[in-house]
Design a protein around this motif. Structure first.
Motif, PDB file in Angstrom:
ATOM      1  N   SER A  42     -26.177   7.192  91.092  1.00  0.00           N
ATOM      2  CA  SER A  42     -26.376   6.707  92.457  1.00  0.00           C
ATOM      3  C   SER A  42     -27.834   6.419  92.773  1.00  0.00           C
ATOM      4  O   SER A  42     -28.137   5.462  93.481  1.00  0.00           O
ATOM      5  N   ASN A  43     -28.768   7.202  92.235  1.00  0.00           N
ATOM      6  CA  ASN A  43     -30.185   7.026  92.567  1.00  0.00           C
ATOM      7  C   ASN A  43     -31.035   6.468  91.438  1.00  0.00           C
ATOM      8  O   ASN A  43     -32.180   6.101  91.655  1.00  0.00           O
ATOM      9  N   GLN A  60     -21.904   7.114  87.399  1.00  0.00           N
ATOM     10  CA  GLN A  60     -20.931   6.351  88.169  1.00  0.00           C
ATOM     11  C   GLN A  60     -20.336   5.239  87.323  1.00  0.00           C
ATOM     12  O   GLN A  60     -19.191   4.853  87.503  1.00  0.00           O
TER      13      GLN A  60
END
Length: 103
Positions: free
Chosen positions: A73-74, A51
């Motif tokens: 994201s994680n 990202q």
């Protein structure tokens, strides 16, 4: 008196932080995170584009190699030069949420 101190120590903020760290490590072990030594190309091929790619830091001396950070994201991946040195869950702890504010 000793029992009271032991019980008080079990409820201390340090004990709570230790539990959070243990839980985080256990959760990371169950996830498919980039492995130490993987190249940037291997990470991007397996996990896709991050990202965000933060600006490289360091590189001013041999003792301070270039460190890159990619945010997914994680999870977050840290690279020394172009190879993974560490991958961690992306949690709202520390400076994980706003690295731009860190000088």
């Amino acid at each position: 008196m000793i029992v009271l101190l032991a019980v008080a120590g079990a409820w201390s903020p340090t004990a709570h932080a230790d539990n959070l760290l243990v839980n985080r490590v256990q959760q990371e072990q169950g996830m498919d995170l980039p492995a130490r030594g993987m190249s940037m190309d291997q990470v991007e091929k397996k996990y896709g584009a991050p990202q965000r790619k933060l600006s490289p830091r360091g590189g001013d001396t041999a003792k301070h190699p270039v460190i890159n950070r990619w945010d997914y994201s994680n999870f977050i991946v840290y690279f020394e030069k172009s190879h993974v040195v560490h991958a961690v869950l992306n949690t709202p702890a520390g400076n994980n949420t706003n690295p731009a504010s860190v000088n």
